[in-house]
Design an enzyme around this catalytic site. Structure first.
Site, PDB file in Angstrom:
ATOM      1  N   ASP A 156     -11.482   0.125  13.138  1.00  9.06           N
ATOM      2  CA  ASP A 156     -11.731  -0.015  11.704  1.00  9.06           C
ATOM      3  C   ASP A 156     -13.184  -0.425  11.484  1.00  9.06           C
ATOM      4  O   ASP A 156     -13.842  -0.941  12.392  1.00  9.06           O
ATOM      5  CB  ASP A 156     -10.803  -1.084  11.119  1.00  9.06           C
ATOM      6  CG  ASP A 156      -9.358  -0.616  11.090  1.00  9.06           C
ATOM      7  OD1 ASP A 156      -9.133   0.537  10.656  1.00  9.06           O
ATOM      8  OD2 ASP A 156      -8.476  -1.374  11.513  1.00  9.06           O
ATOM      9  N   ASP A 200      -7.151   3.876   9.945  1.00  9.96           N
ATOM     10  CA  ASP A 200      -6.939   3.379   8.595  1.00  9.96           C
ATOM     11  C   ASP A 200      -8.191   3.714   7.815  1.00  9.96           C
ATOM     12  O   ASP A 200      -9.278   3.271   8.162  1.00  9.96           O
ATOM     13  CB  ASP A 200      -6.728   1.854   8.627  1.00  9.96           C
ATOM     14  CG  ASP A 200      -5.302   1.481   8.334  1.00  9.96           C
ATOM     15  OD1 ASP A 200      -4.838   1.804   7.218  1.00  9.96           O
ATOM     16  OD2 ASP A 200      -4.654   0.874   9.202  1.00  9.96           O
ATOM     17  N   ARG A 244       7.214   0.118   1.974  1.00  7.22           N
ATOM     18  CA  ARG A 244       7.031  -1.009   2.895  1.00  7.22           C
ATOM     19  C   ARG A 244       5.867  -1.897   2.470  1.00  7.22           C
ATOM     20  O   ARG A 244       4.852  -1.425   1.978  1.00  7.22           O
ATOM     21  CB  ARG A 244       6.864  -0.540   4.342  1.00  7.22           C
ATOM     22  CG  ARG A 244       5.840   0.552   4.571  1.00  7.22           C
ATOM     23  CD  ARG A 244       6.335   1.450   5.716  1.00  7.22           C
ATOM     24  NE  ARG A 244       5.292   2.299   6.291  1.00  7.22           N
ATOM     25  CZ  ARG A 244       4.928   3.467   5.751  1.00  7.22           C
ATOM     26  NH1 ARG A 244       5.460   3.885   4.616  1.00  7.22           N
ATOM     27  NH2 ARG A 244       4.002   4.189   6.338  1.00  7.22           N
ATOM     28  N   CYS A 278     -11.120  -8.053  15.518  1.00  9.79           N
ATOM     29  CA  CYS A 278     -10.227  -8.270  14.360  1.00  9.79           C
ATOM     30  C   CYS A 278     -10.719  -7.533  13.115  1.00  9.79           C
ATOM     31  O   CYS A 278     -11.884  -7.622  12.758  1.00  9.79           O
ATOM     32  CB  CYS A 278     -10.128  -9.762  14.051  1.00  9.79           C
ATOM     33  SG  CYS A 278      -9.070 -10.124  12.620  1.00  9.79           S
ATOM     34  N   CYS A 290      -9.168 -12.168  18.416  1.00  8.90           N
ATOM     35  CA  CYS A 290      -9.691 -10.930  18.982  1.00  8.90           C
ATOM     36  C   CYS A 290     -11.031 -10.622  18.323  1.00  8.90           C
ATOM     37  O   CYS A 290     -11.121 -10.590  17.092  1.00  8.90           O
ATOM     38  CB  CYS A 290      -8.729  -9.776  18.711  1.00  8.90           C
ATOM     39  SG  CYS A 290      -7.042 -10.118  19.225  1.00  8.90           S
ATOM     40  N   LYS A 319      -3.335   5.160   6.303  1.00  7.59           N
ATOM     41  CA  LYS A 319      -3.488   5.682   7.660  1.00  7.59           C
ATOM     42  C   LYS A 319      -3.532   7.204   7.669  1.00  7.59           C
ATOM     43  O   LYS A 319      -2.792   7.850   6.938  1.00  7.59           O
ATOM     44  CB  LYS A 319      -2.324   5.207   8.522  1.00  7.59           C
ATOM     45  CG  LYS A 319      -2.376   3.717   8.813  1.00  7.59           C
ATOM     46  CD  LYS A 319      -1.168   3.275   9.623  1.00  7.59           C
ATOM     47  CE  LYS A 319      -1.186   1.781   9.887  1.00  7.59           C
ATOM     48  NZ  LYS A 319      -1.030   0.993   8.643  1.00  7.59           N
ATOM     49  N   CYS A 336      -4.232 -17.590  14.861  1.00  9.55           N
ATOM     50  CA  CYS A 336      -3.855 -16.798  16.029  1.00  9.55           C
ATOM     51  C   CYS A 336      -3.989 -17.681  17.266  1.00  9.55           C
ATOM     52  O   CYS A 336      -4.754 -18.645  17.273  1.00  9.55           O
ATOM     53  CB  CYS A 336      -4.776 -15.594  16.192  1.00  9.55           C
ATOM     54  SG  CYS A 336      -4.590 -14.345  14.904  1.00  9.55           S
ATOM     55  N   ARG A 381      -9.087  -7.994  10.140  1.00 13.75           N
ATOM     56  CA  ARG A 381      -8.672  -8.747   8.956  1.00 13.75           C
ATOM     57  C   ARG A 381      -9.485 -10.034   8.871  1.00 13.75           C
ATOM     58  O   ARG A 381      -8.958 -11.130   8.707  1.00 13.75           O
ATOM     59  CB  ARG A 381      -7.165  -9.015   9.030  1.00 13.75           C
ATOM     60  CG  ARG A 381      -6.565  -9.373   7.673  1.00 13.75           C
ATOM     61  CD  ARG A 381      -5.063  -9.351   7.667  1.00 13.75           C
ATOM     62  NE  ARG A 381      -4.506  -8.029   7.525  1.00 13.75           N
ATOM     63  CZ  ARG A 381      -3.402  -7.607   8.128  1.00 13.75           C
ATOM     64  NH1 ARG A 381      -2.751  -8.399   8.958  1.00 13.75           N
ATOM     65  NH2 ARG A 381      -2.968  -6.382   7.929  1.00 13.75           N
ATOM     66  N   ARG A 392       0.826  -1.206   0.000  1.00 10.84           N
ATOM     67  CA  ARG A 392       0.000   0.000   0.000  1.00 10.84           C
ATOM     68  C   ARG A 392       0.861   1.257   0.000  1.00 10.84           C
ATOM     69  O   ARG A 392       0.499   2.276  -0.558  1.00 10.84           O
ATOM     70  CB  ARG A 392      -0.928   0.003   1.216  1.00 10.84           C
ATOM     71  CG  ARG A 392      -2.019   1.066   1.135  1.00 10.84           C
ATOM     72  CD  ARG A 392      -2.655   1.350   2.475  1.00 10.84           C
ATOM     73  NE  ARG A 392      -3.092   0.163   3.178  1.00 10.84           N
ATOM     74  CZ  ARG A 392      -4.219  -0.507   2.896  1.00 10.84           C
ATOM     75  NH1 ARG A 392      -5.003  -0.090   1.939  1.00 10.84           N
ATOM     76  NH2 ARG A 392      -4.544  -1.571   3.595  1.00 10.84           N
ATOM     77  N   TYR A 393       1.998   1.207   0.694  1.00 10.42           N
ATOM     78  CA  TYR A 393       2.903   2.355   0.775  1.00 10.42           C
ATOM     79  C   TYR A 393       4.150   2.010  -0.031  1.00 10.42           C
ATOM     80  O   TYR A 393       4.587   0.859  -0.037  1.00 10.42           O
ATOM     81  CB  TYR A 393       3.290   2.629   2.234  1.00 10.42           C
ATOM     82  CG  TYR A 393       2.101   2.857   3.127  1.00 10.42           C
ATOM     83  CD1 TYR A 393       1.355   4.041   3.036  1.00 10.42           C
ATOM     84  CD2 TYR A 393       1.692   1.900   4.044  1.00 10.42           C
ATOM     85  CE1 TYR A 393       0.258   4.255   3.838  1.00 10.42           C
ATOM     86  CE2 TYR A 393       0.587   2.108   4.858  1.00 10.42           C
ATOM     87  CZ  TYR A 393      -0.123   3.282   4.753  1.00 10.42           C
ATOM     88  OH  TYR A 393      -1.218   3.485   5.544  1.00 10.42           O
TER      89      TYR A 393
END
Ligand SMILES: *Cc1c(COP(=O)(O)O)cnc(C)c1O
Length: 333
Positions: free
Chosen positions: A257, A294, A76, A92, A89, A301, A85, A94, A72-73
């Site tokens: 998000d 985001d 990086r 989450c 969570c 971001k 996981c 994603r 995206r950037y």
């Protein structure tokens, strides 16, 4: 009632599961009363999916030049190393990937990722994420670092390992792991964890962090602002102050998000700004994270301050990015 599972257009369900250790930190298993339970116990609130929510709120799928790699950037990239996981969570973001059927990265996908990073000379940092990349064993994890580094030699990459293991399974972190990461990452490995509540900072957590920091691996924290978990100035002050004492630099505090079924966790941005103002009066500057969001639809971001949040119009916050462009984020107050 028709089972949601029978409807193909419905979002995939995030699995339910927590490590025994993490659940042991809960004082009660009532998500309405306990910050650990709130992050791990599934409630009916997750069935409420708002029209502006998505299983892929950051539109990561659109930024995948090769499978498993999000670019995206310019400088990086983020690698989805493993879909599992140690604790799922409930907030989450994603959900299109985490706990689904992807499995750990296969060697042919890793080869394509390495070749992509090798060809794109503008890339100088690789985030290893997932799922939780520390669900992989040490051998597999360092073989991923080696494969990517070998493809870019003699260019020197920075590696950022994104993991919640210090919080949900601190025993996973050993001096042996930290030493191997330092060696295979050629001294350029950083770790980013996610602590959301002071109760998560146990002696076992501190010991896990010490394994990294004592081996010269810096640790940062990305917290998520979660209604009913940490949207309180005393809780956040204890969290960020405690992190500093554990030698973890608070890096981001994320606005929630727009992930499907997570609206019960989100605060307004106004509440987040008020919390940040109150914290600044109480904390060392080193303990202050950057409050950020985001953008929906892959905008990246944006830092949230009194200057970049330009008010509410037609049901949306207007947010200013560094280039002076305005973006929208729904106002849900
Ligand atoms: C958040 C993120 C990064 C890292 O952003 P920083 O501001 O450097 O922490 C990189 N790639 C993707 C896809 C991200 O979502």
């Amino acid at each position: 009632m028709v089972s949601r599972d029978l409807l193909p257009e419905n979002p995939p369900h995030l699995p339910v599961g927590s490590s025994r250790y993490y659940l042991s930190l809960a004082a009660s298993l009532d998500p309405a009363r306990d910050p650990i339970a709130a992050q791990t116990v599934r409630t009916d609130a997750e069935d409420v999916v708002l029209p502006h929510e998505s299983v892929d709120p950051l539109a990561e799928a659109r930024f995948m030049p090769v499978p498993r790699l999000i670019h995206r950037y310019p400088n990086r990239v983020l690698l989805l190393a493993c879909e599992r996981c140690a604790t799922y969570c409930r907030h989450c973001f994603r959900r299109h990937f985490t706990g689904q059927s992807g499995g750990q990265i296969k060697s042919e996908d890793l080869a394509r990722v390495a070749s992509y990073v090798g060809k794109h000379l503008e890339i100088d940092e690789v985030l290893i994420s997932g799922g939780d990349p520390l669900m992989l064993d040490d051998e597999r994890l360092v073989s991923i670092l080696d494969a990517i580094q070998a493809a870019v030699d003699p260019r020197a990459l920075l590696f950022r390992i994104a993991t919640r293991m210090p919080v949900v399974m601190p025993k996973r972190i050993t001096v042996t792991l930290a030493k191997r990461l330092r060696e295979h990452g050629k001294g350029r490995v950083w770790v980013v964890t996610q602590v959301n509540h002071p109760r998560e900072m146990t002696p076992a957590f501190a010991q896990a962090i010490a394994c990294f920091v004592d081996q010269g691996i810096p640790v940062l924290n990305q917290a998520v602002l979660l209604r009913g978990v940490n949207n309180d100035v005393d809780v956040l002050a204890e969290l960020f102050g405690g992190l500093l004492r554990a030698r973890v630099k608070p890096y981001y505090l994320f606005q929630g998000d727009l992930a499907a079924g997570t609206s019960h966790f989100r605060t307004t941005i106004d509440e987040g700004l008020d919390l940040m103002d109150a914290l600044r009066d109480r904390l060392s500057g080193m303990a202050m994270p950057t409050y950020a969001v985001d953008l929906p639809d892959g905008g990246g971001k944006i830092v949230l301050t009194r200057a970049t949040v330009q008010g509410i119009r037609d049901g949306s916050y207007l947010l200013l990015d560094r280039a002076g462009q305005q973006h929208r984020y729904p106002y849900e107050g």
